[in-house]
Design a protein around this motif. Structure first.
Motif, PDB file in Angstrom:
ATOM      1  N   PHE A   1       0.844  -1.183   0.000  1.00 40.86           N
ATOM      2  CA  PHE A   1       0.000   0.000   0.000  1.00 40.86           C
ATOM      3  C   PHE A   1       0.888   1.244   0.000  1.00 40.86           C
ATOM      4  N   ILE A   2       0.814   2.010  -1.089  1.00 44.47           N
ATOM      5  CA  ILE A   2       1.627   3.208  -1.262  1.00 44.47           C
ATOM      6  C   ILE A   2       0.812   4.413  -0.789  1.00 44.47           C
ATOM      7  N   ASP A   3       1.368   5.147   0.151  1.00 40.96           N
ATOM      8  CA  ASP A   3       0.662   6.264   0.769  1.00 40.96           C
ATOM      9  C   ASP A   3       0.554   7.452  -0.175  1.00 40.96           C
ATOM     10  N   ALA A   4      -0.607   8.106  -0.140  1.00 36.94           N
ATOM     11  CA  ALA A   4      -0.843   9.345  -0.891  1.00 36.94           C
ATOM     12  C   ALA A   4      -1.613  10.298   0.012  1.00 36.94           C
ATOM     13  N   GLY A   5      -1.050  10.556   1.191  1.00 31.28           N
ATOM     14  CA  GLY A   5      -1.716  11.437   2.154  1.00 31.28           C
ATOM     15  C   GLY A   5      -2.914  10.755   2.774  1.00 31.28           C
ATOM     16  N   ASP A   6      -4.120  11.216   2.431  1.00 28.16           N
ATOM     17  CA  ASP A   6      -5.334  10.624   2.976  1.00 28.16           C
ATOM     18  C   ASP A   6      -5.920   9.549   2.057  1.00 28.16           C
ATOM     19  N   GLN A   7      -5.171   9.148   1.051  1.00 19.45           N
ATOM     20  CA  GLN A   7      -5.562   8.099   0.113  1.00 19.45           C
ATOM     21  C   GLN A   7      -4.391   7.144  -0.047  1.00 19.45           C
ATOM     22  N   PHE A   8      -4.600   6.058  -0.798  1.00 19.87           N
ATOM     23  CA  PHE A   8      -3.474   5.180  -1.068  1.00 19.87           C
ATOM     24  C   PHE A   8      -3.673   4.391  -2.343  1.00 19.87           C
ATOM     25  N   LEU A   9      -2.559   3.883  -2.847  1.00 22.86           N
ATOM     26  CA  LEU A   9      -2.552   3.004  -4.000  1.00 22.86           C
ATOM     27  C   LEU A   9      -2.251   1.608  -3.489  1.00 22.86           C
ATOM     28  N   ALA A  10      -3.147   0.670  -3.777  1.00 22.95           N
ATOM     29  CA  ALA A  10      -2.939  -0.728  -3.393  1.00 22.95           C
ATOM     30  C   ALA A  10      -2.411  -1.467  -4.611  1.00 22.95           C
ATOM     31  N   ILE A  11      -1.274  -2.109  -4.464  1.00 23.06           N
ATOM     32  CA  ILE A  11      -0.756  -2.930  -5.553  1.00 23.06           C
ATOM     33  C   ILE A  11      -0.789  -4.380  -5.119  1.00 23.06           C
ATOM     34  N   SER A  12      -1.246  -5.231  -6.024  1.00 23.94           N
ATOM     35  CA  SER A  12      -1.346  -6.645  -5.691  1.00 23.94           C
ATOM     36  C   SER A  12      -0.814  -7.498  -6.827  1.00 23.94           C
ATOM     37  N   GLU A  13      -0.258  -8.626  -6.469  1.00 23.22           N
ATOM     38  CA  GLU A  13       0.283  -9.551  -7.467  1.00 23.22           C
ATOM     39  C   GLU A  13      -0.854 -10.264  -8.173  1.00 23.22           C
ATOM     40  N   GLY A  14      -0.629 -10.577  -9.448  1.00 24.48           N
ATOM     41  CA  GLY A  14      -1.592 -11.397 -10.150  1.00 24.48           C
ATOM     42  C   GLY A  14      -2.108 -10.837 -11.458  1.00 24.48           C
ATOM     43  N   ARG A  15      -1.472  -9.823 -12.025  1.00 22.85           N
ATOM     44  CA  ARG A  15      -1.968  -9.279 -13.299  1.00 22.85           C
ATOM     45  C   ARG A  15      -1.777 -10.318 -14.396  1.00 22.85           C
ATOM     46  N   THR A  16      -2.841 -10.598 -15.134  1.00 21.73           N
ATOM     47  CA  THR A  16      -2.776 -11.567 -16.223  1.00 21.73           C
ATOM     48  C   THR A  16      -3.314 -11.006 -17.539  1.00 21.73           C
ATOM     49  N   GLN A  17      -4.024  -9.897 -17.515  1.00 15.79           N
ATOM     50  CA  GLN A  17      -4.630  -9.351 -18.728  1.00 15.79           C
ATOM     51  C   GLN A  17      -3.598  -8.570 -19.556  1.00 15.79           C
ATOM     52  N   PRO A  18      -3.907  -8.368 -20.846  1.00 18.71           N
ATOM     53  CA  PRO A  18      -3.001  -7.593 -21.701  1.00 18.71           C
ATOM     54  C   PRO A  18      -2.984  -6.123 -21.285  1.00 18.71           C
ATOM     55  N   PRO A  19      -2.053  -5.336 -21.857  1.00 19.45           N
ATOM     56  CA  PRO A  19      -1.987  -3.903 -21.515  1.00 19.45           C
ATOM     57  C   PRO A  19      -3.311  -3.191 -21.765  1.00 19.45           C
ATOM     58  N   ASP A  20      -3.585  -2.181 -20.948  1.00 20.10           N
ATOM     59  CA  ASP A  20      -4.810  -1.390 -21.070  1.00 20.10           C
ATOM     60  C   ASP A  20      -4.660  -0.375 -22.198  1.00 20.10           C
ATOM     61  N   GLU A  21      -5.715  -0.249 -23.016  1.00 20.04           N
ATOM     62  CA  GLU A  21      -5.695   0.754 -24.080  1.00 20.04           C
ATOM     63  C   GLU A  21      -6.377   2.039 -23.631  1.00 20.04           C
ATOM     64  N   HIS A  22      -7.536   1.918 -23.012  1.00 19.30           N
ATOM     65  CA  HIS A  22      -8.293   3.108 -22.619  1.00 19.30           C
ATOM     66  C   HIS A  22      -8.494   3.203 -21.107  1.00 19.30           C
ATOM     67  N   ARG A  23      -8.695   2.074 -20.453  1.00 18.07           N
ATOM     68  CA  ARG A  23      -8.866   2.107 -18.997  1.00 18.07           C
ATOM     69  C   ARG A  23      -7.554   2.598 -18.387  1.00 18.07           C
TER      70      ARG A  23
END
Length: 147
Positions: free
Chosen positions: A44-66
């Motif tokens: 969990f990467i801190d961003a003040g009063d918010q955060f970015l959660a990173i988790s293992e397990g990406r299997t989909q191809p690169p995002d084009e628009h999302r």
């Protein structure tokens, strides 16, 4: 009151990566941040009063628009840091990039947009000096969110 819940904001955004350790190394090479915490297969990467959660397990191809809209204090500093990595900087007038796992990030500078943090949060992050452009302040005023 409509009886519906009112969307207030976002507590966190979660993204999938191949390896949490590699992701922490990558994000640490381009961003100044503090680690909020860890759990098995997550960080969990801190961003003040918010955060970015990173988790293992990406299997989909690169995002084009999302994409994830990322707010930084200095977009050009991030662009320079990205140039030193294997991230793909996408063409365009802004700064969009794909991280090594194919997550698309769209980067904006805090001063240029109506997104805002409370003054005490900015001070706590060591960013109390940040100011908004006239255009961003105008957008906030139109919504009754700035004086």
């Amino acid at each position: 009151m409509s009886g519906k819940a009112c969307l207030i904001g976002f507590n966190h955004v979660a993204v999938e990566v191949g390896s949490v350790e590699e992701a922490l190394e990558f994000f640490g090479s381009i961003l100044d941040f503090e680690l909020r915490g860890r759990a098995p297969g997550m960080a969990f990467i801190d961003a003040g009063d918010q955060f970015l959660a990173i988790s293992e397990g990406r299997t989909q191809p690169p995002d084009e628009h999302r994409h994830i809209g990322l707010v930084v204090d200095d977009r050009e500093a991030l662009r320079r840091a990205l140039a030193e990595t294997d991230a793909e900087i996408l063409p365009g007038r802004g700064l969009d990039f794909l991280d090594p796992w194919g997550n698309r990030w769209q980067v904006v500078e805090y001063r240029d947009i109506q997104f805002t943090k409370a003054p005490e949060v900015l001070r706590g992050m060591g960013l109390g000096h940040l100011k908004k452009t006239g255009e961003a302040l105008g957008q906030l005023r139109e919504k009754g969110l700035a004086e």
